[in-house]
Design an enzyme around this catalytic site. Sequence first.
Site, PDB file in Angstrom:
ATOM      1  N   GLN A 168       0.873  -1.223  -0.125  1.00 23.37           N
ATOM      2  CA  GLN A 168       0.174  -0.089   0.137  1.00 23.37           C
ATOM      3  C   GLN A 168       0.952   1.246  -0.177  1.00 23.37           C
ATOM      4  OE1 GLN A 168      -2.476   0.539   3.403  1.00 23.37           O
ATOM      5  NE2 GLN A 168      -4.093   1.839   2.159  1.00 23.37           N
ATOM      6  N   GLY A 295       3.170   1.494  11.497  1.00 23.70           N
ATOM      7  CA  GLY A 295       2.746   0.723  12.878  1.00 23.70           C
ATOM      8  C   GLY A 295       2.134  -0.419  12.447  1.00 23.70           C
ATOM      9  N   GLY A 296       1.002  -0.604  11.492  1.00 21.02           N
ATOM     10  CA  GLY A 296       0.441  -1.619  11.107  1.00 21.02           C
ATOM     11  C   GLY A 296       0.011  -1.735   9.635  1.00 21.02           C
ATOM     12  N   MET A 297      -0.099  -2.765   8.814  1.00 20.03           N
ATOM     13  CA  MET A 297      -0.566  -2.981   7.656  1.00 20.03           C
ATOM     14  C   MET A 297      -1.568  -4.486   7.874  1.00 20.03           C
ATOM     15  SD  MET A 297      -0.809  -1.774   4.573  1.00 20.03           S
ATOM     16  CE  MET A 297      -2.002  -2.702   3.661  1.00 20.03           C
ATOM     17  N   GLU A 298      -2.743  -4.001   7.192  1.00 11.81           N
ATOM     18  CA  GLU A 298      -3.731  -4.830   7.450  1.00 11.81           C
ATOM     19  C   GLU A 298      -3.895  -5.965   6.349  1.00 11.81           C
ATOM     20  OE1 GLU A 298      -3.843  -1.597   6.567  1.00 11.81           O
ATOM     21  OE2 GLU A 298      -5.497  -1.096   4.966  1.00 11.81           O
ATOM     22  N   ASN A 299      -2.697  -6.648   6.025  1.00 19.60           N
ATOM     23  CA  ASN A 299      -2.690  -7.493   5.070  1.00 19.60           C
ATOM     24  C   ASN A 299      -3.558  -8.696   5.298  1.00 19.60           C
ATOM     25  OD1 ASN A 299      -0.545  -6.569   3.458  1.00 19.60           O
ATOM     26  ND2 ASN A 299       0.736  -6.640   5.087  1.00 19.60           N
ATOM     27  N   HIS A 322      -7.082  -1.591  15.400  1.00 15.92           N
ATOM     28  CA  HIS A 322      -7.077  -1.028  13.988  1.00 15.92           C
ATOM     29  C   HIS A 322      -7.070  -1.821  12.966  1.00 15.92           C
ATOM     30  CE1 HIS A 322      -6.471   2.736  11.529  1.00 15.92           C
ATOM     31  NE2 HIS A 322      -5.818   1.833  10.729  1.00 15.92           N
ATOM     32  N   GLU A 323      -5.740  -2.579  12.770  1.00 17.07           N
ATOM     33  CA  GLU A 323      -5.712  -3.393  11.810  1.00 17.07           C
ATOM     34  C   GLU A 323      -6.781  -4.403  11.633  1.00 17.07           C
ATOM     35  OE1 GLU A 323      -3.756  -2.118   9.953  1.00 17.07           O
ATOM     36  OE2 GLU A 323      -2.707  -0.915  11.348  1.00 17.07           O
ATOM     37  N   HIS A 326      -9.726  -3.114   9.822  1.00 13.46           N
ATOM     38  CA  HIS A 326      -9.628  -3.092   8.213  1.00 13.46           C
ATOM     39  C   HIS A 326     -10.209  -4.293   7.644  1.00 13.46           C
ATOM     40  CE1 HIS A 326      -7.718   0.623   7.238  1.00 13.46           C
ATOM     41  NE2 HIS A 326      -6.724   0.385   8.135  1.00 13.46           N
ATOM     42  N   GLU A 345      -9.592   4.743   6.243  1.00 10.70           N
ATOM     43  CA  GLU A 345      -9.039   4.785   7.396  1.00 10.70           C
ATOM     44  C   GLU A 345      -9.882   5.372   8.534  1.00 10.70           C
ATOM     45  OE1 GLU A 345      -6.308   3.372   8.241  1.00 10.70           O
ATOM     46  OE2 GLU A 345      -5.397   2.808   6.204  1.00 10.70           O
ATOM     47  N   ASP A 404       0.813   9.029  -1.432  1.00 14.35           N
ATOM     48  CA  ASP A 404       1.479   9.118   0.069  1.00 14.35           C
ATOM     49  C   ASP A 404       1.045  10.511   0.527  1.00 14.35           C
ATOM     50  OD1 ASP A 404       2.817   7.511   1.962  1.00 14.35           O
ATOM     51  OD2 ASP A 404       4.624   8.895   1.701  1.00 14.35           O
ATOM     52  N   TYR A 412      -7.530   9.843   8.939  1.00 12.62           N
ATOM     53  CA  TYR A 412      -7.994   9.086  10.103  1.00 12.62           C
ATOM     54  C   TYR A 412      -8.866   9.787  11.030  1.00 12.62           C
ATOM     55  CZ  TYR A 412      -3.860   6.117   8.513  1.00 12.62           C
ATOM     56  OH  TYR A 412      -3.233   5.080   7.959  1.00 12.62           O
ATOM     57  N   ARG A 585       9.894   3.294  11.956  1.00  9.21           N
ATOM     58  CA  ARG A 585       8.361   3.725  11.709  1.00  9.21           C
ATOM     59  C   ARG A 585       8.256   5.203  11.594  1.00  9.21           C
ATOM     60  NH1 ARG A 585       3.892   2.622  16.395  1.00  9.21           N
ATOM     61  NH2 ARG A 585       2.125   3.390  15.190  1.00  9.21           N
ATOM     62  N   LYS A 587       6.077   7.466  11.440  1.00 15.36           N
ATOM     63  CA  LYS A 587       5.418   8.166  12.226  1.00 15.36           C
ATOM     64  C   LYS A 587       6.149   8.697  13.533  1.00 15.36           C
ATOM     65  CE  LYS A 587       2.256   7.405  16.047  1.00 15.36           C
ATOM     66  NZ  LYS A 587       1.361   6.700  16.913  1.00 15.36           N
TER      67      LYS A 587
HETATM   68  N1  BES Z   1      -3.317   0.870   6.105  1.00 17.19           N
HETATM   69  C1  BES Z   1      -2.543   1.529   6.931  1.00 17.19           C
HETATM   70  C2  BES Z   1      -1.293   1.957   6.696  1.00 17.19           C
HETATM   71  C3  BES Z   1      -0.906   2.640   5.102  1.00 17.19           C
HETATM   72  C4  BES Z   1      -1.938   3.390   4.846  1.00 17.19           C
HETATM   73  C5  BES Z   1       0.032   2.313   4.325  1.00 17.19           C
HETATM   74  C6  BES Z   1      -1.795   3.900   3.526  1.00 17.19           C
HETATM   75  C7  BES Z   1       0.444   2.723   3.460  1.00 17.19           C
HETATM   76  C8  BES Z   1      -0.724   3.917   2.759  1.00 17.19           C
HETATM   77  C9  BES Z   1      -2.472   1.051   8.419  1.00 17.19           C
HETATM   78  O1  BES Z   1      -3.835   0.260   8.497  1.00 17.19           O
HETATM   79  C10 BES Z   1      -2.411   2.034   9.450  1.00 17.19           C
HETATM   80  O2  BES Z   1      -3.248   2.973   9.472  1.00 17.19           O
HETATM   81  N2  BES Z   1      -1.608   2.101  10.202  1.00 17.19           N
HETATM   82  C11 BES Z   1      -1.201   3.141  11.369  1.00 17.19           C
HETATM   83  C12 BES Z   1      -1.804   2.487  12.600  1.00 17.19           C
HETATM   84  C13 BES Z   1      -2.316   3.286  13.329  1.00 17.19           C
HETATM   85  C14 BES Z   1      -3.398   4.519  12.771  1.00 17.19           C
HETATM   86  C15 BES Z   1      -3.059   2.616  14.383  1.00 17.19           C
HETATM   87  C16 BES Z   1       0.164   3.202  11.409  1.00 17.19           C
HETATM   88  O3  BES Z   1       1.025   2.584  10.622  1.00 17.19           O
HETATM   89  O4  BES Z   1       0.570   4.047  12.091  1.00 17.19           O
HETATM   90 ZN    ZN Z   2      -5.477   1.929   8.682  1.00 14.29          ZN
END
Ligand code: BES
Ligand code: ZN
Length: 633
Positions: A168, A295-299, A322-323, A326, A345, A404, A412, A585, A587
């Site tokens: 993603q 943080g995470g990716m909802e594969n 969260h994941e 999704h 999101e 991006d 979100y 990460r 973030k």
């Molecule tokens: N699907 C997203 C990560 C993402 C979004 C990757 C768009 C590439 C493009 C994932 O679910 C997400 O939102 N991750 C957050 C988690 C948080 C909001 C709990 C993260 O990575 O910080």
């Molecule tokens: Zn997400």
Amino acid sequence: MKFYRTLSLASIALLFACSSNEQKETSINKEEKEEMKIELQDPHSYSKPNDAAVTHLSWDAEVDFENKIIKATATYTVENKNNAKEIILDTKNLNILAIMTNESEAEEKISLDKADPILGSALHIPINENTKTVSIKYETSEGAAALQFLDPAQTAGKKHPFLFTQSQAILARTWIPIQDSPGIRFTYDATVKVPKGMLALMSAENPTEMSEDGVYTFKMDQAVPSYLMALSVGNIEYRSLGPETGVYAEPELIEAAAYEFADMQNMVDTAEALYGPYRWGIYDVIVLPPSFPFGGMENPRLTFATPTIIAGDRSLTALIAHELAHSWSGNLVTNVNWEDIWLNEGFTVYFENRIMEEIFGADFANMLAILSYQDLQDEVKDLTENGRAADTRLKVDLEGRDPDEGLTAVPYDKGFYLLKLIEQTVGRESWDAFLKNYFNTYAFQVMNTDYFVNYLNTELLDQNPEWKAAIRLEEWVHQEGIPDNIPVPTSTKFEEVDTQLGNWKEGTASSELNTEGWSTPQWLYFIRSFPDELSQEQMSSLDETFGFTTSGNREIQSAWFEKVLPNNYAKADAQAETFLTVVGRRKFLVPIYKAILASDAGKERAMEIYKKARPNYHSVSTGTLDNLLGYEG
Ligand code: BES
Ligand code: ZN
């Protein structure tokens, strides 16, 4: 690309009526609904799925750790919908070696367009009405944006290399030639060869043990969009957590991971009770090495997660909620393109918050909501000051831009608050019935903003003009900034923190503050509330009392660095540097580098650390940081 898919609202009623008996009150009067169309339009894909689309992918791959590439043959089942003369796939930096159609070499002119820096190159493959399959033999190139090959030193075990993908938003095309648009779904199977002694996992039915020969086969019978294609390879172990849940991690981390995620099965059960069955069979999480850029990716079936949520006290598991969420919002009902990402999101943050409320109580969920409001305020201020006010709208314009850029707190947190506002206006019962119905009705389909707004109005809001007046949907969706009817909750837990902050500001020593029993959100709120300017004495005494610099909680640690680094708190320098060299990460990285930039040591110090740390980062993170720091290789 343009493609019209007809979704009749009438069929919804039917599906719905069959699927559950609890939800009858919202059933639809078929005749009254006009048919609406969702245009499968995506400014970030060259494919033309209305002409020809991939319905199944058979992927045969070998992971070459030595050269840090994947060598593969991808075989596609093709549906020629419109007497098309070609099928177009998205590619980026792939070395295409051979192409076959119907199992024989394709002689006709195959062409790879000139590469666009964001989108890559369209691959045109001639087909006719008899074409059933297309095969492509190819290799990824070194530095493929989706892939991160890690040296043993970058893993917990330090002995084996590691590989993970991040597809993603539009990076799948850097490791598989594919119609790389969230509106196009296909099933897949795969055979993946990796070095012996390593486990391979995908967003599919997964093994739980290593094979002897390093060969793994995968099956994904539920159609998924390309951004949910995922692969991870390493010295990985599995631990079951419940009938439908489990965790994968390096052996060094598996114990801690299993402890941290003990609530996972409960989360799945809770989510199902809220919005209907979990449709993907198994829900597992893999804890990746710390360079994972998100943080995470909802594969599907296998969330990819950062190890920075392992705090030792289960306090950062909202990310798992969260994941998991999704699995409904995003993986079932999917944004048609990345301009509508709030549908993925925003809904997911809302759902996440509901799961957290069920399991940890309303107090806890309210604290998370307030932190989310703070994030939104900061983001809107930042975007507005930087000439990007247009990106504070829920539906954004990403034409000609990297998707991006749309990945801000707006989809979100503004998305979350719109749904919370609707919930509070119409009442939880009607809203939950609506949402459950929505996920059911559009499962495995695409959604866009206009369609959703219309569906929301016809199914729910039209019942009561007062609701519409109270919500002001159009303003929320299409206008900039934060509407003044945003329903920010209050929190007695944060009031406790405010009281202590007040005492501290009036001169009470840190060690005299009453912080007993504070939870992680309270600590974050506490730190975020410090004044921008702090004296060395203030920082030292807070740190001596609470140990923020050496906190094992990465959220707390980074919030602290954000406050103290601009105030030249040298005692945090070493830890901040370690943080930046270990964790990838984005973030966390962005605010910490910004904080260093704001200190006296400024750009030089930031660049010094960045040069050392950069080889540890995934392309997603370097893409952002190269810009922020003015790095030019
Ligand atoms: N699907 C997203 C990560 C993402 C979004 C990757 C768009 C590439 C493009 C994932 O679910 C997400 O939102 N991750 C957050 C988690 C948080 C909001 C709990 C993260 O990575 O910080
Ligand atoms: Zn997400």
